[in-house]
Motif scaffolding. Structure first.
Motif, PDB file in Angstrom:
ATOM      1  N   THR A 112       0.835  -1.190   0.000  1.00  0.00           N
ATOM      2  CA  THR A 112       0.000   0.000   0.000  1.00  0.00           C
ATOM      3  C   THR A 112       0.877   1.250   0.000  1.00  0.00           C
ATOM      4  O   THR A 112       2.081   1.171   0.186  1.00  0.00           O
ATOM      5  N   ARG A 113       0.229   2.416  -0.194  1.00  0.00           N
ATOM      6  CA  ARG A 113       0.995   3.667  -0.151  1.00  0.00           C
ATOM      7  C   ARG A 113       1.606   3.870   1.226  1.00  0.00           C
ATOM      8  O   ARG A 113       2.721   4.368   1.357  1.00  0.00           O
ATOM      9  N   ARG A 114       0.858   3.481   2.253  1.00  0.00           N
ATOM     10  CA  ARG A 114       1.381   3.602   3.608  1.00  0.00           C
ATOM     11  C   ARG A 114       2.675   2.786   3.758  1.00  0.00           C
ATOM     12  O   ARG A 114       3.669   3.259   4.300  1.00  0.00           O
ATOM     13  N   LEU A 123     -11.772  12.275   2.101  1.00  0.00           N
ATOM     14  CA  LEU A 123     -10.731  13.140   1.552  1.00  0.00           C
ATOM     15  C   LEU A 123      -9.676  12.248   0.912  1.00  0.00           C
ATOM     16  O   LEU A 123      -9.197  11.298   1.526  1.00  0.00           O
ATOM     17  N   THR A 124      -9.350  12.530  -0.338  1.00  0.00           N
ATOM     18  CA  THR A 124      -8.319  11.763  -1.035  1.00  0.00           C
ATOM     19  C   THR A 124      -7.282  12.725  -1.585  1.00  0.00           C
ATOM     20  O   THR A 124      -7.615  13.592  -2.379  1.00  0.00           O
ATOM     21  N   VAL A 125      -6.061  12.561  -1.118  1.00  0.00           N
ATOM     22  CA  VAL A 125      -4.994  13.451  -1.585  1.00  0.00           C
ATOM     23  C   VAL A 125      -4.013  12.650  -2.421  1.00  0.00           C
ATOM     24  O   VAL A 125      -3.631  11.546  -2.055  1.00  0.00           O
ATOM     25  N   ASN A 126      -3.637  13.209  -3.543  1.00  0.00           N
ATOM     26  CA  ASN A 126      -2.616  12.583  -4.365  1.00  0.00           C
ATOM     27  C   ASN A 126      -1.605  13.644  -4.778  1.00  0.00           C
ATOM     28  O   ASN A 126      -1.970  14.785  -5.011  1.00  0.00           O
ATOM     29  N   ALA A 127      -0.349  13.259  -4.813  1.00  0.00           N
ATOM     30  CA  ALA A 127       0.677  14.203  -5.240  1.00  0.00           C
ATOM     31  C   ALA A 127       1.587  13.541  -6.244  1.00  0.00           C
ATOM     32  O   ALA A 127       1.845  12.336  -6.161  1.00  0.00           O
ATOM     33  N   GLU A 128       2.032  14.317  -7.207  1.00  0.00           N
ATOM     34  CA  GLU A 128       2.963  13.773  -8.187  1.00  0.00           C
ATOM     35  C   GLU A 128       4.101  14.733  -8.438  1.00  0.00           C
ATOM     36  O   GLU A 128       3.908  15.951  -8.462  1.00  0.00           O
ATOM     37  N   LEU A 129       5.277  14.157  -8.594  1.00  0.00           N
ATOM     38  CA  LEU A 129       6.453  14.949  -8.946  1.00  0.00           C
ATOM     39  C   LEU A 129       6.586  14.834 -10.457  1.00  0.00           C
ATOM     40  O   LEU A 129       7.063  13.826 -10.973  1.00  0.00           O
ATOM     41  N   GLU A 158      11.185  11.192 -12.588  1.00  0.00           N
ATOM     42  CA  GLU A 158      10.988  10.331 -13.749  1.00  0.00           C
ATOM     43  C   GLU A 158       9.519  10.041 -13.984  1.00  0.00           C
ATOM     44  O   GLU A 158       8.743   9.976 -13.036  1.00  0.00           O
ATOM     45  N   PRO A 159       9.141   9.857 -15.254  1.00  0.00           N
ATOM     46  CA  PRO A 159       7.740   9.500 -15.522  1.00  0.00           C
ATOM     47  C   PRO A 159       7.433   8.129 -14.923  1.00  0.00           C
ATOM     48  O   PRO A 159       8.346   7.359 -14.664  1.00  0.00           O
ATOM     49  N   GLY A 160       6.158   7.854 -14.762  1.00  0.00           N
ATOM     50  CA  GLY A 160       5.790   6.551 -14.222  1.00  0.00           C
ATOM     51  C   GLY A 160       4.954   6.711 -12.978  1.00  0.00           C
ATOM     52  O   GLY A 160       4.637   7.831 -12.577  1.00  0.00           O
ATOM     53  N   PRO A 161       4.617   5.588 -12.365  1.00  0.00           N
ATOM     54  CA  PRO A 161       3.792   5.660 -11.153  1.00  0.00           C
ATOM     55  C   PRO A 161       4.527   6.409 -10.048  1.00  0.00           C
ATOM     56  O   PRO A 161       5.758   6.444 -10.055  1.00  0.00           O
ATOM     57  N   PRO A 162       3.786   7.028  -9.108  1.00  0.00           N
ATOM     58  CA  PRO A 162       4.433   7.807  -8.054  1.00  0.00           C
ATOM     59  C   PRO A 162       5.485   6.981  -7.311  1.00  0.00           C
ATOM     60  O   PRO A 162       5.229   5.845  -6.938  1.00  0.00           O
ATOM     61  N   ASP A 163       6.674   7.534  -7.161  1.00  0.00           N
ATOM     62  CA  ASP A 163       7.704   6.838  -6.406  1.00  0.00           C
ATOM     63  C   ASP A 163       7.537   7.152  -4.920  1.00  0.00           C
ATOM     64  O   ASP A 163       6.603   7.844  -4.524  1.00  0.00           O
ATOM     65  N   GLU A 164       8.469   6.659  -4.106  1.00  0.00           N
ATOM     66  CA  GLU A 164       8.297   6.808  -2.653  1.00  0.00           C
ATOM     67  C   GLU A 164       8.292   8.271  -2.220  1.00  0.00           C
ATOM     68  O   GLU A 164       7.625   8.637  -1.265  1.00  0.00           O
ATOM     69  N   ARG A 165       8.999   9.138  -2.955  1.00  0.00           N
ATOM     70  CA  ARG A 165       9.005  10.557  -2.579  1.00  0.00           C
ATOM     71  C   ARG A 165       7.635  11.175  -2.819  1.00  0.00           C
ATOM     72  O   ARG A 165       7.131  11.969  -2.020  1.00  0.00           O
ATOM     73  N   VAL A 220      -8.080  16.039  -3.634  1.00  0.00           N
ATOM     74  CA  VAL A 220      -7.074  17.092  -3.764  1.00  0.00           C
ATOM     75  C   VAL A 220      -5.888  16.501  -4.516  1.00  0.00           C
ATOM     76  O   VAL A 220      -5.282  15.520  -4.073  1.00  0.00           O
ATOM     77  N   ASP A 221      -5.594  17.069  -5.659  1.00  0.00           N
ATOM     78  CA  ASP A 221      -4.449  16.584  -6.429  1.00  0.00           C
ATOM     79  C   ASP A 221      -3.395  17.673  -6.529  1.00  0.00           C
ATOM     80  O   ASP A 221      -3.701  18.810  -6.879  1.00  0.00           O
ATOM     81  N   VAL A 222      -2.176  17.266  -6.201  1.00  0.00           N
ATOM     82  CA  VAL A 222      -1.075  18.224  -6.121  1.00  0.00           C
ATOM     83  C   VAL A 222      -0.014  17.829  -7.143  1.00  0.00           C
ATOM     84  O   VAL A 222       0.384  16.660  -7.194  1.00  0.00           O
ATOM     85  N   TYR A 223       0.406  18.779  -7.950  1.00  0.00           N
ATOM     86  CA  TYR A 223       1.465  18.492  -8.921  1.00  0.00           C
ATOM     87  C   TYR A 223       2.623  19.456  -8.729  1.00  0.00           C
ATOM     88  O   TYR A 223       2.410  20.675  -8.698  1.00  0.00           O
TER      89      TYR A 223
END
Lengths: 243, 280, 225
Positions: free
Chosen positions: A92-94, B83-89, B98-105, B141-144
């Motif tokens: 999971t993300r967690r 509440l659903t928050v997503n962030a992408e670098l 790098e493109p692709g699924p969100p990494d750990e950061r 909430v989506d953060v880019y």
């Protein structure tokens, strides 16, 4: 409903009878798995965690390798049956986030420059979760690293402090964790009096944070003693080593 | 004999220069150690979103957008909205993303922003339970991160807060136990606080605020402090490896508190009458 | 100056050893005016410096170490040898007259040689007459911290095993031991002896135990035929 739950009783004790600054019974053992380079088992109350170390070994894929130091790869994972409602077995993300903070805590103490171009793999498996799994997981992982004999500046001992019904308590249990106002996981390098992992979920004033960290320090000092004893026990039977 | 915290030679040089500068009260870009880079908050930058904000903090730029929907509550919180928050670098922000699924950061960033909004109780999810147990408001909430020159945490939280505080969503009414849209009417989200976050860097016993990318690479460690109000923390994240001496923590708390309040003021000035503090 | 531990005391990572920073020896580090241990092991205070002898640990190559490696790649002018622990050793190929190379080694070959250089550039292995190609036999893994047991006191245990089993042992400090004997029975007796050397807690009386084990094994095998 939750409002009927009395988390702090009138005499100041907690739902499981502990004093606010009392830890759950903790048990630690190093060298519990046969095939890993180093391993450990940590139990805090009902939280049960295995950690294992592989390596230093060749980094795969090779482009991950750093010419001047080893890298640590860490996977913190909870077994699907470790929690009340079955957890899906994937990451999971967690779990991704906690893998990152555990890895970085270990990177703070391991002498990575000793093993250039290699990887040290750290696996943390939570087999039963009853709060405080990231800190107990890190405690186990650092014990496993020491068991593997990987040079490090200090062990890492971690514990979760919480604010429950307005009171700061040491070593949250799951019942408390579910209804707490704040969860403050802290891990220390005890000899160096430095923090290696610090997170906060929940509302806390600056004075509460300060008091919470003091409480955590008390807990980590106790855990550090247990870690030392576990290593002593582990290597007592390991015997004499010639120079 | 081993050496603790030894970095590659180029990093050591930068570290030493940085330390000398900070010790004399200055930074690479001319700032004081506890000085934030210039902050600009712009709201309603995306008309199709229910709320949006673009925040720049020096050379770092972050955009946040809010979408609103109706849905089922989570089984463990039947009387609360979601509440659903997503962030992408985004890869356009930096050569290191790098493109692709969100990494750990990226996952860490989304979960930190989530904690700032949720744990501070800035967004009153209990007021979004339109029909408890059945229909609740869902806030996405989506953060880019659009441009990265160090510290994406603080602008991300600022942008997310600005976006939810200024969002306007479709009004619904319960008529005979059934949810109905009230056409042409929009209402703000129940936002009662303005959480902000401050990133603090540590180099030996020195502490700096809002590191840029060059400083970030040379710091010993860093920690992000999320403040729900002027007096209350909501989230903390030690987000890089390294030892954080107990002795510097007090300074981190005090300085971050001052800066967080300052950011909150900037935010209030930028959004003007789009948000007002509930009177209680 | 104060030392915080006694000679031969067991210490763990992060344990303060002394407040005399000049005493910092092997497997220690200095921080804030104190010497700390970096590993779990035994503190040795007798010399000028405090050393910690690790109870266990990964192999770290040093110049002059005898090692056993497995060829994992053959390049135009060198071989790559896996020494375990993520360590890749480089073995230069001798140039033949006319510029060509003699492909004497293949992927999978087991080589016994010594470390010529270990540093930032990598690990260079000694070539030439130092190199032994082990053609057959058995490879045994052993904790690198335990390998010295075989070679202390003028290779006492190694020679005991060699004498009793008739096997030749190539002892690599990286924790790989290649052994070649006249029969599988003898080779497995040597493997059992090596495992005993690794697992026994005390070094004292180990020679007799090893001898006994080998003789028992070989006798049992003979009588079973």
């Amino acid at each position: 409903m939750t409002s009927e739950l009395v988390l702090i009783k009138e005499d100041g004790t907690r739902i499981d009878g502990r004093r606010p600054d009392e830890m759950r019974p903790a048990h630690m053992e190093a060298g519990v798995l046969e095939n890993a380079e180093g391993s450990a088992f940590v139990q805090m109350g009902k939280t049960k965690i295995y950690a294992a170390i592989f390596g230093p070994r060749e980094a795969h894929p090779r482009h991950l390798a750093q010419p001047h130091r080893a890298i640590i790869q860490c996977r913190y994972h909870m077994a699907s049956f470790s929690v009340t409602e079955r957890k899906s077995p994937g990451m999971t993300r967690r779990e991704h986030e906690l893998s990152k903070v555990i890895k970085e805590a270990l990177e703070s103490v391991v002498f990575l420059e000793e093993y250039p171009r290699s990887v040290i793999d750290v696996f943390v498996e939570v087999i039963q979760a009853d709060a405080g799994t990231r800190t107990a997981g890190l405690t186990a992982a650092s014990l496993a690293l020491a068991d593997a004999g990987i040079p490090m500046a200090d062990l890492c001992a971690g514990v979760a402090v919480g604010k429950v019904a307005g009171t700061l308590v040491l070593d949250l249990s799951e019942d408390e964790d579910k209804h707490c106002e704040a969860d403050l996981p802290v891990a220390m390098a005890p000899s160096l009096n430095s923090i290696v992992l610090l997170q906060l979920n929940g509302r806390l004033t600056k004075d509460e944070l300060k008091a919470g960290l003091q409480l955590a320090k008390k807990g980590t000092d106790l855990l550090y003693d247990l870690q030392k004893k576990a290593l002593q026990k582990r290597f007592a039977s390991y015997g004499e080593v010639p120079e | 004999m081993y050496r603790l915290g030894e970095k590659p030679y180029p990093t050591q040089i930068v570290q030493q220069k940085l330390y000398e500068l900070i010790s004399s009260g200055r930074r690479i870009d001319g700032r004081a150690p506890n000085q934030h880079r210039p902050v600009k908050v712009e709201v309603d930058v995306v008309q199709k979103a229910e709320g949006s904000a673009m925040v720049s903090m020096g050379g770092t730029k972050v955009i946040a957008g809010v979408k609103f929907d109706l849905g089922l509550p989570y089984p463990d919180t039947p009387d609360k909205g979601n509440l659903t928050v997503n962030a992408e670098l985004l890869p356009l922000a930096s050569a290191s993303f790098e493109p692709g699924p969100p990494d750990e950061r990226a996952i860490e960033l989304s979960r930190f922003v989530d904690r700032c909004l949720r744990e501070s109780q800035a967004l009153r999810l209990d007021r979004l339970a339109l029909i408890p147990g059945q229909k609740v408001g869902v806030v996405y909430v989506d953060v880019y991160v659009l441009d990265y020159d160090g510290n994406y945490f603080a602008p991300a939280v600022l942008a997310a807060t600005a976006a939810i505080a200024t969002a306007r969503v479709q009004r619904h009414e319960v008529r005979n136990g059934v949810l109905a849209r009230v056409e042409g009417e929009e209402v703000p989200l129940p936002v009662v606080k303005l959480p902000t976050a401050v990133m603090m860097g540590v180099l030996r016993e020195r502490v700096i605020v809002d590191p840029n990318a060059l400083e970030e690479a040379a710091l010993e460690t860093s920690v992000v402090m999320g403040w729900g109000t002027d007096d209350e923390l909501a989230a903390i994240q030690k987000n890089t490896p390294g030892l954080l001496p107990m002795e510097v923590l007090e300074e981190i708390v005090e300085v971050s508190r001052t800066i967080a309040s300052r950011l909150r003021r900037t935010l209030r000035e930028s959004i003007g009458d789009r948000w007002s503090e509930p009177k209680e | 100056m104060t030392d915080f531990v006694n000679d031969k005391e067991f210490v763990v990572p992060g344990q303060p050893l002394s407040d005399e920073v000049n005493r910092a020896g092997r497997h220690t580090y200095v921080q804030g005016g104190k010497v700390y241990s970096a590993v779990s092991g035994t503190a040795r205070l007798a010399g000028q410096k405090i050393d910690v002898i690790p109870a266990k640990g990964p192999y770290k190559p040093r110049e002059g170490d005898r090692v056993v490696g497995i060829v994992v790649d053959v390049k135009p002018s060198y071989y790559e040898l896996d020494l375990g622990w993520g360590v890749l050793g480089i073995l230069r190929v001798k140039q033949k007259k006319g510029g060509g190379t003699r492909q004497a080694l293949m992927v999978g070959d087991v080589i016994y040689t010594a470390v010529g250089f270990a540093g930032v550039k990598g690990v260079m292995l000694r070539s030439g007459k130092d190199v032994v190609k082990v053609q057959r036999g058995i490879l045994v893994r052993m904790s690198p911290a335990r390998v010295p047991r075989l070679i202390v006191r003028n290779r006492e245990l190694q020679e005991t095993i060699e004498r009793e089993t008739g096997c030749k042992l190539y002892v690599g400090l990286n924790g790989l031991i290649a052994l070649v004997g006249q029969s599988s029975v003898k080779e497995y007796a040597a493997v059992a002896a090596i495992n005993l050397v690794e697992s026994e807690p005390m070094l004292e009386g180990l020679k007799e135990k090893v001898t006994g084990l080998i003789r028992r094994q070989l006798w049992e095998e003979v009588s079973a035929v």
